[in-house]
Design a protein around this motif. Structure first.
Motif, short mmCIF file in Angstrom:
data_model
loop_
_atom_site.label_atom_id
_atom_site.label_comp_id
_atom_site.label_asym_id
_atom_site.label_seq_id
_atom_site.Cartn_x
_atom_site.Cartn_y
_atom_site.Cartn_z
N UNK A 70 0.83 -1.21 0.00
CA UNK A 70 0.00 0.00 0.00
C UNK A 70 0.87 1.26 0.00
N UNK A 71 1.96 1.22 0.76
CA UNK A 71 2.83 2.39 0.84
C UNK A 71 3.49 2.77 -0.47
N UNK A 72 3.61 1.82 -1.38
CA UNK A 72 4.20 2.09 -2.69
C UNK A 72 3.16 2.29 -3.79
N UNK A 73 1.90 2.20 -3.45
CA UNK A 73 0.83 2.32 -4.44
C UNK A 73 0.68 3.76 -4.91
N UNK A 74 0.40 3.90 -6.20
CA UNK A 74 0.18 5.22 -6.79
C UNK A 74 -1.07 5.18 -7.67
N UNK A 75 -1.86 6.25 -7.59
CA UNK A 75 -3.01 6.40 -8.48
C UNK A 75 -2.49 6.83 -9.84
N UNK A 76 -2.86 6.11 -10.88
CA UNK A 76 -2.42 6.41 -12.24
C UNK A 76 -3.64 6.59 -13.14
N UNK A 77 -4.01 7.84 -13.41
CA UNK A 77 -5.15 8.09 -14.29
C UNK A 77 -4.87 7.60 -15.72
N UNK A 78 -5.92 7.20 -16.40
CA UNK A 78 -5.83 6.80 -17.80
C UNK A 78 -6.14 8.04 -18.63
N UNK A 79 -5.22 8.43 -19.51
CA UNK A 79 -5.46 9.66 -20.30
C UNK A 79 -6.42 9.39 -21.45
N UNK A 80 -6.74 10.44 -22.20
CA UNK A 80 -7.74 10.33 -23.27
C UNK A 80 -7.29 9.42 -24.41
N UNK A 81 -5.99 9.18 -24.51
CA UNK A 81 -5.48 8.27 -25.53
C UNK A 81 -5.38 6.83 -25.01
N UNK A 82 -5.87 6.60 -23.80
CA UNK A 82 -5.85 5.25 -23.23
C UNK A 82 -4.49 4.82 -22.71
#
Length: 149
Positions: free
Chosen positions: A78-90
């Motif tokens: 959990x401490x190394x987890x990062x939220x990574x959004x998916x951009x409009x190009x996928x």
């Protein structure tokens, strides 16, 4: 939800295109972000839809704060987890530290593992999976039968 193996190329900025079947599955589930963290026992990253990650966190949170193994999972996973959004190009922008942790350079494999996705450096996948293919035999079939599969 996620199955199959797909080869993609990491660009110079650290972006990686999601395979079309994975994009469709995420879109159908209303997901536009993945939580990415290094795997605990394999040299790859694990990418989880936010809803699946929250279920995992809820289960982990049920353990007492000072439970030794749960504390290790909280720190390392959990401490190394990062939220990574998916951009409009996928595409997903993978954090540089994560890329370095598992040796991601150019050739990358997305591997569906049902509820999550693993992200592997192609050469590491090949090195890890070759000996496993050799071990597939009666013992694995018996273990699957014991699990009811």
């Amino acid at each position: 939800m996620f199955r199959g193996r797909f080869e993609h190329t990491l660009d110079d900025k650290g972006r990686l295109a999601l395979p079309a079947p994975f994009r469709r599955a995420l879109a159908e589930a209303g997901e536009d972000m993945l939580v990415v963290t290094p795997h605990l026992t394999a040299p790859c990253l694990v990418a989880s839809p936010v809803s699946e990650w929250r279920r995992f966190e809820d289960k982990l949170d049920a353990f007492p704060q000072f439970h030794p193994q749960a504390a290790d999972v909280r720190r390392l996973y959990v401490g190394n987890a990062r939220d990574c959004p998916i951009d409009k190009q996928g595409r997903l922008l993978l954090p540089q530290q994560h890329r370095e942790d598992v040796g991601l350079n150019r050739d990358v494999l997305w591997v569906g593992t049902l509820k999550n996705i693993e992200i592997w450096a192609k050469e590491r996948w090949e090195a890890e999976m070759e000996p496993r293919h050799e071990r597939v035999g009666p013992e694995l079939v018996a273990a699957l039968a014991e699990m009811g599969l």
